[in-house]
Design a protein around this motif. Structure first.
Motif, PDB file in Angstrom:
ATOM      1  N   HIS A 211      27.956   8.831   4.653  1.00  0.00           N
ATOM      2  CA  HIS A 211      28.308   7.759   3.478  1.00  0.00           C
ATOM      3  C   HIS A 211      27.102   7.254   2.952  1.00  0.00           C
ATOM      4  CE1 HIS A 211      32.605   8.321   5.396  1.00  0.00           C
ATOM      5  NE2 HIS A 211      31.593   7.774   6.415  1.00  0.00           N
ATOM      6  N   GLY A 212      25.939   7.921   3.052  1.00  0.00           N
ATOM      7  CA  GLY A 212      24.852   7.613   2.656  1.00  0.00           C
ATOM      8  C   GLY A 212      23.996   6.271   3.499  1.00  0.00           C
ATOM      9  N   SER A 213      24.218   6.510   4.435  1.00  0.00           N
ATOM     10  CA  SER A 213      23.656   5.769   5.588  1.00  0.00           C
ATOM     11  C   SER A 213      22.067   6.079   5.628  1.00  0.00           C
ATOM     12  CB  SER A 213      24.240   5.835   6.913  1.00  0.00           C
ATOM     13  OG  SER A 213      23.429   5.447   7.895  1.00  0.00           O
ATOM     14  N   LEU A 222      16.390  16.673   2.205  1.00  0.00           N
ATOM     15  CA  LEU A 222      16.568  16.792   0.801  1.00  0.00           C
ATOM     16  C   LEU A 222      15.949  17.506   0.056  1.00  0.00           C
ATOM     17  CD1 LEU A 222      16.937  12.867   0.329  1.00  0.00           C
ATOM     18  CD2 LEU A 222      18.892  14.505  -0.190  1.00  0.00           C
ATOM     19  N   ALA A 223      14.383  17.629   0.284  1.00  0.00           N
ATOM     20  CA  ALA A 223      13.512  18.728  -0.654  1.00  0.00           C
ATOM     21  C   ALA A 223      14.060  20.145  -0.173  1.00  0.00           C
ATOM     22  CB  ALA A 223      12.307  18.621   0.063  1.00  0.00           C
ATOM     23  N   GLY A 245      19.959   1.423   0.535  1.00  0.00           N
ATOM     24  CA  GLY A 245      18.881   1.438  -0.273  1.00  0.00           C
ATOM     25  C   GLY A 245      17.962   2.219  -0.168  1.00  0.00           C
ATOM     26  N   ARG A 246      17.378   2.679   1.157  1.00  0.00           N
ATOM     27  CA  ARG A 246      16.417   3.386   1.382  1.00  0.00           C
ATOM     28  C   ARG A 246      16.533   4.957   1.256  1.00  0.00           C
ATOM     29  NH1 ARG A 246      15.613   0.425   6.903  1.00  0.00           N
ATOM     30  NH2 ARG A 246      18.022   0.336   6.780  1.00  0.00           N
ATOM     31  N   ALA A 247      17.921   5.067   1.667  1.00  0.00           N
ATOM     32  CA  ALA A 247      18.464   6.537   1.526  1.00  0.00           C
ATOM     33  C   ALA A 247      18.422   6.890   0.143  1.00  0.00           C
ATOM     34  CB  ALA A 247      19.808   6.803   2.276  1.00  0.00           C
ATOM     35  N   LEU A 248      19.076   5.832  -0.817  1.00  0.00           N
ATOM     36  CA  LEU A 248      19.222   5.922  -2.418  1.00  0.00           C
ATOM     37  C   LEU A 248      17.829   6.393  -2.803  1.00  0.00           C
ATOM     38  CD1 LEU A 248      21.720   3.539  -3.293  1.00  0.00           C
ATOM     39  CD2 LEU A 248      22.083   5.987  -3.562  1.00  0.00           C
ATOM     40  N   ALA A 253      14.285  10.324  -5.660  1.00  0.00           N
ATOM     41  CA  ALA A 253      13.303  11.461  -5.787  1.00  0.00           C
ATOM     42  C   ALA A 253      13.367  12.637  -5.761  1.00  0.00           C
ATOM     43  CB  ALA A 253      12.485  11.044  -4.446  1.00  0.00           C
ATOM     44  N   VAL A 254      14.490  13.246  -5.384  1.00  0.00           N
ATOM     45  CA  VAL A 254      14.845  14.834  -5.660  1.00  0.00           C
ATOM     46  C   VAL A 254      15.902  14.907  -6.527  1.00  0.00           C
ATOM     47  CG1 VAL A 254      13.897  15.117  -3.498  1.00  0.00           C
ATOM     48  CG2 VAL A 254      16.446  14.921  -3.677  1.00  0.00           C
TER      49      VAL A 254
END
Length: 273
Positions: A211-213, A222-223, A245-248, A253-254
């Motif tokens: 869930h975006g944790s 992600l890269a 927020g950090r995960a977002l 960034a990608v």
């Protein structure tokens, strides 16, 4: 002439009624392949529609069960070719017993883990007459234009409850989805090691893990996936702060197209060719 017109009108009405009844009784095949991340609050449920049948991945929490069943009925779903429960957390299986009671299901996939919860007990009762299989990496099934492949967990690798979540790759109409369930960085690192030097993790759409944790969607992962779009299933004002927020930040960034069920409700992805 009036009789002829009357007969034509009656015949037309009869044909229309027959068509409506056919849809209600048999369900309506999706005119084009479609994926819908369904808004079930803080949880996950994703519908994959094809011309040959529908697939449901997870069923949200129990408090969203009625809403989920009503939503599927409105979409024209009358039966399910495959239901996949990525792992037995309540926010992924809580609506499962309602789904199995209301929609005839050909087959169920799970990761084989049990849970000491009312939701899991209700799910087992509802699934008594449905073939249920434990699947691991390499398992594959095709429904219409959708092919679902299990990437994780491996049969011989033990992890935590979330890390044992089924990770799925879905090939649909020439595009690829990567669905992480609640798997996080531990699973991401293992997949990165297994696919090092290849582009095997590349996907057009990433369904973000957990869930975006912050425990998921590492920069390296992600890269490697390089998604054009990221989907996050989470509830508005949920107590866990999802998405983090950090995960977002790492996602932005990608990827410039991040979609969230807490902001959009149901998210429709059109896979028409």
């Amino acid at each position: 002439m009036r009789k002829i017109r009357l007969i034509c009108l009656v015949l037309g009405a009869a044909i229309l009624l027959a068509a409506v009844l056919a849809v209600n009784l048999c369900g309506s095949a999706a005119p084009t392949p479609e994926v819908i991340a369904l808004d079930v609050g803080e949880g996950s449920a994703t519908l994959i529609r094809t011309d040959a049948g529908d697939i449901l991945i997870d069923a949200g929490p129990e408090d969203a069960q009625n809403r989920l069943c009503e939503r599927l009925h409105r979409l024209g779903v009358r039966s399910l070719a495959l239901v996949i429960f990525t792992h037995p957390d309540e926010d992924h299986i809580g609506g499962g017993d309602g789904i199995l009671r209301h929609f005839p299901t050909e087959e169920i996939w799970t990761n084989g883990e049990a849970a000491d919860s009312d939701s899991y007990a209700a799910l087992l009762r509802a699934a008594e007459t449905v073939p249920m299989r434990t699947v691991t990496a390499g398992e594959r099934r095709t429904v219409g234009k959708a092919t679902v492949t299990v990437l994780s967990p491996d049969a011989d690798v033990a992890g935590s409850e979330n890390e044992n979540s089924l990770v799925l790759a879905v090939e649909l109409a020439g595009r690829r989805l990567l669905m992480m369930g609640d798997a996080g960085e531990e699973t991401e690192n293992r997949l990165l090691n297994l696919t090092a030097g290849t582009d095997s993790l590349r996907a057009d759409v990433l369904f973000a893990g957990h869930h975006g944790s912050d425990s998921a969607c590492s920069a390296a992962f992600l890269a490697a996936v390089a998604p054009e779009q990221i989907v996050i299933s989470c509830g508005a004002d949920n107590p866990y702060g999802h998405p983090d927020g950090r995960a977002l930040e790492r996602m932005r960034a990608v990827c410039g197209d991040i979609r969230r069920t807490d902001l959009e409700s149901d998210i429709h992805l059109d896979f028409s060719e």
